[in-house]
Scaffold this active site. Sequence first.
Site, PDB file in Angstrom:
ATOM      1  N   CYS A 166       2.986  -2.739  15.720  1.00  0.00           N
ATOM      2  CA  CYS A 166       2.853  -2.447  14.285  1.00  0.00           C
ATOM      3  C   CYS A 166       2.149  -3.566  13.533  1.00  0.00           C
ATOM      4  O   CYS A 166       2.542  -4.732  13.616  1.00  0.00           O
ATOM      5  CB  CYS A 166       4.244  -2.212  13.691  1.00  0.00           C
ATOM      6  SG  CYS A 166       4.218  -2.039  11.896  1.00  0.00           S
ATOM      7  N   CYS A 168       7.086  -7.051   6.902  1.00  0.00           N
ATOM      8  CA  CYS A 168       8.319  -6.617   7.565  1.00  0.00           C
ATOM      9  C   CYS A 168       8.743  -7.696   8.543  1.00  0.00           C
ATOM     10  O   CYS A 168       7.910  -8.282   9.227  1.00  0.00           O
ATOM     11  CB  CYS A 168       8.100  -5.300   8.309  1.00  0.00           C
ATOM     12  SG  CYS A 168       9.599  -4.684   9.112  1.00  0.00           S
ATOM     13  N   CYS A 204       7.855  -5.298  15.301  1.00  0.00           N
ATOM     14  CA  CYS A 204       7.623  -4.372  16.407  1.00  0.00           C
ATOM     15  C   CYS A 204       6.232  -4.668  16.982  1.00  0.00           C
ATOM     16  O   CYS A 204       5.280  -4.913  16.235  1.00  0.00           O
ATOM     17  CB  CYS A 204       7.712  -2.928  15.936  1.00  0.00           C
ATOM     18  SG  CYS A 204       9.335  -2.526  15.255  1.00  0.00           S
ATOM     19  N   CYS A 242       3.233   8.455   1.311  1.00  0.00           N
ATOM     20  CA  CYS A 242       3.918   7.513   2.200  1.00  0.00           C
ATOM     21  C   CYS A 242       4.017   6.189   1.440  1.00  0.00           C
ATOM     22  O   CYS A 242       2.998   5.622   1.054  1.00  0.00           O
ATOM     23  CB  CYS A 242       3.054   7.387   3.454  1.00  0.00           C
ATOM     24  SG  CYS A 242       3.622   6.168   4.624  1.00  0.00           S
ATOM     25  N   GLU A 250       0.802  -1.215   0.000  1.00  0.00           N
ATOM     26  CA  GLU A 250       0.000   0.000   0.000  1.00  0.00           C
ATOM     27  C   GLU A 250       0.841   1.274   0.000  1.00  0.00           C
ATOM     28  O   GLU A 250       1.978   1.285   0.448  1.00  0.00           O
ATOM     29  CB  GLU A 250      -0.881   0.024   1.263  1.00  0.00           C
ATOM     30  CG  GLU A 250      -1.828  -1.141   1.325  1.00  0.00           C
ATOM     31  CD  GLU A 250      -2.591  -1.226   2.644  1.00  0.00           C
ATOM     32  OE1 GLU A 250      -3.562  -1.980   2.691  1.00  0.00           O
ATOM     33  OE2 GLU A 250      -2.217  -0.542   3.614  1.00  0.00           O
ATOM     34  N   CYS A 266      -0.288   5.551   9.989  1.00  0.00           N
ATOM     35  CA  CYS A 266       0.931   4.806  10.246  1.00  0.00           C
ATOM     36  C   CYS A 266       0.652   3.546  11.039  1.00  0.00           C
ATOM     37  O   CYS A 266      -0.067   3.566  12.003  1.00  0.00           O
ATOM     38  CB  CYS A 266       1.867   5.645  11.097  1.00  0.00           C
ATOM     39  SG  CYS A 266       3.080   6.424  10.135  1.00  0.00           S
TER      40      CYS A 266
HETATM   41  N1  SAH Z   1      10.110   0.324   9.297  1.00  0.00           N
HETATM   42  C1  SAH Z   1      10.340   1.719   9.364  1.00  0.00           C
HETATM   43  C2  SAH Z   1       9.424   2.525   8.491  1.00  0.00           C
HETATM   44  C3  SAH Z   1       7.974   2.084   8.397  1.00  0.00           C
HETATM   45  S1  SAH Z   1       7.027   2.261   9.868  1.00  0.00           S
HETATM   46  C4  SAH Z   1      10.262   2.194  10.812  1.00  0.00           C
HETATM   47  O1  SAH Z   1       9.878   1.422  11.669  1.00  0.00           O
HETATM   48  O2  SAH Z   1      10.657   3.325  11.066  1.00  0.00           O
HETATM   49  C5  SAH Z   1       6.744   4.031   9.912  1.00  0.00           C
HETATM   50  C6  SAH Z   1       6.420   4.548  11.291  1.00  0.00           C
HETATM   51  O3  SAH Z   1       5.138   4.078  11.729  1.00  0.00           O
HETATM   52  C7  SAH Z   1       7.421   4.110  12.346  1.00  0.00           C
HETATM   53  O4  SAH Z   1       7.839   5.187  13.137  1.00  0.00           O
HETATM   54  C8  SAH Z   1       6.607   3.135  13.141  1.00  0.00           C
HETATM   55  O5  SAH Z   1       7.092   3.001  14.435  1.00  0.00           O
HETATM   56  C9  SAH Z   1       5.232   3.762  13.098  1.00  0.00           C
HETATM   57  N2  SAH Z   1       4.160   2.865  13.550  1.00  0.00           N
HETATM   58  C10 SAH Z   1       4.123   1.520  13.483  1.00  0.00           C
HETATM   59  N3  SAH Z   1       2.984   1.055  14.047  1.00  0.00           N
HETATM   60  C11 SAH Z   1       2.286   2.124  14.490  1.00  0.00           C
HETATM   61  C12 SAH Z   1       1.026   2.291  15.144  1.00  0.00           C
HETATM   62  N4  SAH Z   1       0.255   1.253  15.445  1.00  0.00           N
HETATM   63  N5  SAH Z   1       0.627   3.535  15.448  1.00  0.00           N
HETATM   64  C13 SAH Z   1       1.389   4.611  15.105  1.00  0.00           C
HETATM   65  N6  SAH Z   1       2.574   4.507  14.481  1.00  0.00           N
HETATM   66  C14 SAH Z   1       3.030   3.274  14.172  1.00  0.00           C
HETATM   67 FE1  SF4 Z   2       8.728  -3.090  10.517  1.00  0.00          FE
HETATM   68 FE2  SF4 Z   2       6.544  -1.986  11.544  1.00  0.00          FE
HETATM   69 FE3  SF4 Z   2       8.726  -2.193  13.041  1.00  0.00          FE
HETATM   70 FE4  SF4 Z   2       8.681  -0.428  10.992  1.00  0.00          FE
HETATM   71  S1  SF4 Z   2       7.421  -0.369  12.836  1.00  0.00           S
HETATM   72  S2  SF4 Z   2      10.322  -1.890  11.523  1.00  0.00           S
HETATM   73  S3  SF4 Z   2       7.406  -1.583   9.529  1.00  0.00           S
HETATM   74  S4  SF4 Z   2       7.532  -3.912  12.217  1.00  0.00           S
END
Ligand code: SAH
Ligand code: SF4
Length: 367
Positions: free
Chosen positions: A125, A118, A122, A111, A98, A339
Amino acid sequence: MERTVIDNKENLIGYSREELRRLFQEWGEPAFRGDQVYKWLYNKGAVSFDEMSNLPKTLREQLAAHFRLGALTLIAREVSADGTEKYLWELRDGHRMESVLIPEERRTTLCISSQVGCALACAFCATGKMGFLRHLTTGEIVEQVLAAQRLSDHTITNVVFMGMGEPFLNYNRVIQAARILGDPEGLAIANRRITISTSGIVPAIRRFARDKEPYGLAISLHSPFQHIRQQIMPIAETFDLRDLLDSAREYVSQWRHKRITFEYVLLKGVNDRPEDARELIRLLSPLRAKLNLIPYNDCDLGFEAPDDARLNRFLEPLMRAPFTVTVRKNRGNDISAACGQLYVKVMKNERTPRSRKKSVDKIIPLK
Ligand code: SAH
Ligand code: SF4
């Protein structure tokens, strides 16, 4: 460089200027043909070889015989009440990913994704829950911008690698894509308006710093304490906080003015205490930093956003921080475009219905 080849035709989108020049030289043609095609692809956004009117017809036919132009099929487009748009793309191998377009008064940000899924898992996420499916090719990265620009009435002024995936684990393709996006003869987006967000892949941050890449850098910090950070971001066990901040220092020391953005998703009871704020100030003050607080988008992963009272207690010490602190606006929530909500259910062995309604059902609404 490897590319997706499905119907024996390679995707020409993604080729760098040098690769195009080489291609024509191999065909016994002058190299400047490569420059011409480069402009057609990225500057004029050609969708067919026929359009390339300054190429002889035989060359256009030769290109069409060997290459396709693009690899993304739009299978759903959702528009939020606030103007945010989400595009769901299907790739040639059936994988999906997406992009999200965020129009604002003075800029429009796209974006984009760098991987399908991934690997870094995390805890907060949704994309992390998909696991890693594959890297996107340079062409698939660049085409998100080309195609979104074609679809939208807004002019895309900013690009952020904050969609699906960890861009620094797909480093070469991401950088090649950024080159094309930032090239005045390519998509002509200002380099400083292209931002790569990483969860903290330290060797890649160091390489990015040493190569003096002109793009913006954002680091997902999420806690100023190693023991908490590694609980919510498993990658922090491999690259610890001290190393991460050291690599951030290396980046800012390469530039006279550039700042580094630290992203920080606020999670109730995890990283929203006043002591977190105070430690953030201690760690980030020596750096040329900006702190971007992101409201947690609830994806049913066991976290909550802080309530107003907790938020205010957290923000209070930060009022005196010697760096800029911003709070990201929550956009596109009604279409799960914010995000961390980018999550595409990949249905194995199932042909995708191309009708819009059915496809939209496949974006799991996480709220
Ligand atoms: N993998 C990279 C870029 C993609 S994620 C990274 O982690 O930086 C982009 C941003 O979205 C990151 O800062 C991530 O921590 C944030 N993000 C992930 N899950 C989220 C959520 N549930 N609510 C708000 N931000 C989130
Ligand atoms: Fe991967 Fe989501 Fe962690 Fe970014 S925030 S590194 S997309 S698992």
